[in-house]
Design a protein around this motif. Structure first.
Motif, PDB file in Angstrom:
ATOM      1  N   VAL A   4      36.242  33.548  45.539  1.00 52.65           N
ATOM      2  CA  VAL A   4      36.389  32.247  44.895  1.00 52.65           C
ATOM      3  C   VAL A   4      37.253  31.316  45.739  1.00 52.65           C
ATOM      4  N   TYR A   5      38.387  31.818  46.245  1.00 50.19           N
ATOM      5  CA  TYR A   5      39.302  30.945  46.982  1.00 50.19           C
ATOM      6  C   TYR A   5      38.644  30.405  48.242  1.00 50.19           C
ATOM      7  N   ARG A   6      38.044  31.283  49.026  1.00 51.14           N
ATOM      8  CA  ARG A   6      37.480  30.855  50.301  1.00 51.14           C
ATOM      9  C   ARG A   6      36.313  29.894  50.092  1.00 51.14           C
ATOM     10  N   VAL A  39      54.421  32.250  58.047  1.00 53.52           N
ATOM     11  CA  VAL A  39      53.953  31.732  56.764  1.00 53.52           C
ATOM     12  C   VAL A  39      54.929  32.126  55.652  1.00 53.52           C
ATOM     13  N   PRO A  40      55.540  31.161  54.963  1.00 52.96           N
ATOM     14  CA  PRO A  40      56.397  31.493  53.812  1.00 52.96           C
ATOM     15  C   PRO A  40      55.568  32.138  52.696  1.00 52.96           C
ATOM     16  N   TYR A  41      56.208  33.012  51.937  1.00 50.55           N
ATOM     17  CA  TYR A  41      55.519  33.728  50.848  1.00 50.55           C
ATOM     18  C   TYR A  41      54.228  34.365  51.368  1.00 50.55           C
ATOM     19  N   TYR A  42      54.342  35.009  52.527  1.00 47.77           N
ATOM     20  CA  TYR A  42      53.165  35.517  53.230  1.00 47.77           C
ATOM     21  C   TYR A  42      52.306  36.428  52.354  1.00 47.77           C
ATOM     22  N   GLN A  43      52.909  37.415  51.728  1.00 48.63           N
ATOM     23  CA  GLN A  43      52.128  38.385  50.970  1.00 48.63           C
ATOM     24  C   GLN A  43      51.441  37.748  49.761  1.00 48.63           C
ATOM     25  N   TYR A  44      52.162  36.843  49.081  1.00 53.33           N
ATOM     26  CA  TYR A  44      51.551  36.137  47.953  1.00 53.33           C
ATOM     27  C   TYR A  44      50.401  35.250  48.439  1.00 53.33           C
ATOM     28  N   ASP A  47      47.450  37.413  49.186  1.00 54.19           N
ATOM     29  CA  ASP A  47      46.826  37.847  47.924  1.00 54.19           C
ATOM     30  C   ASP A  47      45.981  36.729  47.331  1.00 54.19           C
ATOM     31  N   LEU A  48      46.457  35.499  47.435  1.00 59.73           N
ATOM     32  CA  LEU A  48      45.707  34.375  46.902  1.00 59.73           C
ATOM     33  C   LEU A  48      44.420  34.151  47.684  1.00 59.73           C
ATOM     34  N   VAL A  49      44.496  34.250  48.999  1.00 59.28           N
ATOM     35  CA  VAL A  49      43.314  34.045  49.839  1.00 59.28           C
ATOM     36  C   VAL A  49      42.276  35.135  49.600  1.00 59.28           C
ATOM     37  N   THR A  50      42.722  36.346  49.352  1.00 63.73           N
ATOM     38  CA  THR A  50      41.801  37.476  49.142  1.00 63.73           C
ATOM     39  C   THR A  50      41.480  37.711  47.665  1.00 63.73           C
ATOM     40  N   ASP A  51      41.899  36.789  46.802  1.00 67.63           N
ATOM     41  CA  ASP A  51      41.575  36.834  45.368  1.00 67.63           C
ATOM     42  C   ASP A  51      42.158  38.042  44.639  1.00 67.63           C
ATOM     43  N   VAL A  52      43.345  38.480  45.022  1.00 66.34           N
ATOM     44  CA  VAL A  52      44.010  39.565  44.282  1.00 66.34           C
ATOM     45  C   VAL A  52      45.364  39.097  43.764  1.00 66.34           C
ATOM     46  N   PHE A  53      45.583  37.805  43.762  1.00 70.40           N
ATOM     47  CA  PHE A  53      46.861  37.254  43.327  1.00 70.40           C
ATOM     48  C   PHE A  53      46.940  37.312  41.803  1.00 70.40           C
ATOM     49  N   ASP A  54      48.014  37.939  41.282  1.00 68.03           N
ATOM     50  CA  ASP A  54      48.167  38.051  39.831  1.00 68.03           C
ATOM     51  C   ASP A  54      49.594  37.780  39.388  1.00 68.03           C
ATOM     52  N   LEU A  55      50.374  37.076  40.215  1.00 61.63           N
ATOM     53  CA  LEU A  55      51.759  36.784  39.869  1.00 61.63           C
ATOM     54  C   LEU A  55      51.818  35.656  38.849  1.00 61.63           C
ATOM     55  N   ASP A  56      52.608  35.850  37.822  1.00 59.14           N
ATOM     56  CA  ASP A  56      52.816  34.820  36.809  1.00 59.14           C
ATOM     57  C   ASP A  56      53.959  33.911  37.289  1.00 59.14           C
ATOM     58  N   GLU A  66      50.387  28.153  47.138  1.00 56.78           N
ATOM     59  CA  GLU A  66      49.094  27.562  47.504  1.00 56.78           C
ATOM     60  C   GLU A  66      49.177  26.842  48.843  1.00 56.78           C
ATOM     61  N   LYS A  67      50.302  26.178  49.099  1.00 56.79           N
ATOM     62  CA  LYS A  67      50.499  25.517  50.387  1.00 56.79           C
ATOM     63  C   LYS A  67      50.545  26.539  51.517  1.00 56.79           C
ATOM     64  N   SER A  68      51.226  27.650  51.275  1.00 58.49           N
ATOM     65  CA  SER A  68      51.294  28.719  52.271  1.00 58.49           C
ATOM     66  C   SER A  68      49.928  29.363  52.482  1.00 58.49           C
ATOM     67  N   ALA A  69      49.144  29.460  51.396  1.00 58.32           N
ATOM     68  CA  ALA A  69      47.806  30.045  51.519  1.00 58.32           C
ATOM     69  C   ALA A  69      46.913  29.175  52.399  1.00 58.32           C
ATOM     70  N   ARG A  70      46.992  27.855  52.246  1.00 60.19           N
ATOM     71  CA  ARG A  70      46.207  26.955  53.108  1.00 60.19           C
ATOM     72  C   ARG A  70      46.617  27.103  54.570  1.00 60.19           C
ATOM     73  N   HIS A  71      47.925  27.209  54.787  1.00 59.61           N
ATOM     74  CA  HIS A  71      48.431  27.366  56.154  1.00 59.61           C
ATOM     75  C   HIS A  71      47.983  28.702  56.744  1.00 59.61           C
TER      76      HIS A  71
END
Length: 264
Positions: A4-6, A39-44, A47-56, A66-71
């Motif tokens: 979905v993200y990509r 990349v700040p918050y690299y692991q998060y 996870d967002l880019v690979t669609d496994v992000f589940d942090l509340d 999201e900014k770090s994911a774009r970068h």
């Protein structure tokens, strides 16, 4: 399985230059070497880019992730498009003119390729390269003008034509010829002016690095000035060695009777 993200990222307005990165490439840790420190918050972000992000997360943290994911996606994209699969995807976009057409008249609308002037992020924005005139241009759209050039890198366009040499267009010798009332402006003079400007600009850049580049004309000018100084010194020395009261004009007067009068 669709990501979905990509899919949303590459289909978003302003991201038309990007291609979709394969999931296998993103999940291979070797392809991500060194990015965890950039990349700040690299692991998060990963996870967002690979669609496994589940942090509340709250809105502020979510925005930062999201900014770090774009970068992160952009930095991985620069590596991915130099692979066989990535080159093929970018080639399809190149053939569809997704990156635009060259604005130069004599290139006749030849398709462009995105490129970066630097491989270091946040240094310069993306430019467009025309393989026919071998020049670079700014994107026409303002939404593309803010994309980081490091997301495409400095080598992608060169690698593409090394892998697909048949796509490298033939170069044209056609050039614009300035005219005044139908008469061509003197080509040699125009070329000389251009070369002078380029030489002066290069010399100025070298001086900025503490390098004094000299041309042979510069040496000749200095030698002429040195010879003039020697002549002045010699004349002063001869005058100082003459006896006091000597008539320096006598030699000229003595030579005058020996001249031939060609009119008699």
């Amino acid at each position: 399985m669709a990501n979905v993200y990509r899919e949303q990222f590459v289909s978003s307005r302003g991201n038309e230059y990007f291609c979709e990165i394969d999931e296998d490439y993103l999940t291979d840790r070797f392809n991500l070497t060194g990015l965890n420190t950039e990349v700040p918050y690299y692991q998060y972000a990963l996870d967002l880019v690979t669609d496994v992000f589940d942090l509340d997360a709250d809105d502020d943290l979510r925005e930062q992730i999201e900014k770090s994911a774009r970068h992160l996606y952009g930095l991985v994209h620069a590596r991915y498009i130099t692979t066989t699969r990535g080159l093929a995807k970018m080639l399809d976009k190149y053939k569809r003119h997704d990156f635009g057409k060259c604005p130069r008249v004599f290139c006749e609308g030849h398709p462009l390729l995105p490129m970066g002037q630097h491989d270091i992020p946040n240094t310069s924005t993306v430019k467009l390269y025309c393989p026919k005139c071998e020049d670079t241009y700014n994107p026409k759209s303002s939404r593309h003008a803010t994309i980081d050039g490091a997301y495409f890198g400095t080598s992608f366009h060169s690698i593409l034509f090394q892998v697909y040499p048949a796509l490298n267009p033939e170069k044209s010798r056609r050039r614009y010829e300035p005219r005044v009332y139908g008469f061509k402006v003197h080509a040699a003079a125009a070329l000389a002016r251009w070369q002078d400007k380029q030489r002066e600009a290069l010399q100025s850049r070298l001086r900025g690095f503490g390098i004094e580049h000299r041309y042979i004309e510069d040496t000749e000018v200095e030698e002429d000035e040195f010879d003039d100084d020697d002549d002045d010194d010699t004349e002063q020395l001869e005058q100082s060695q003459q006896p006091e009261g000597a008539d320096v004009s006598r030699g000229v007067a003595d030579a005058e009777p020996g001249r031939m009068d060609i009119f008699n």
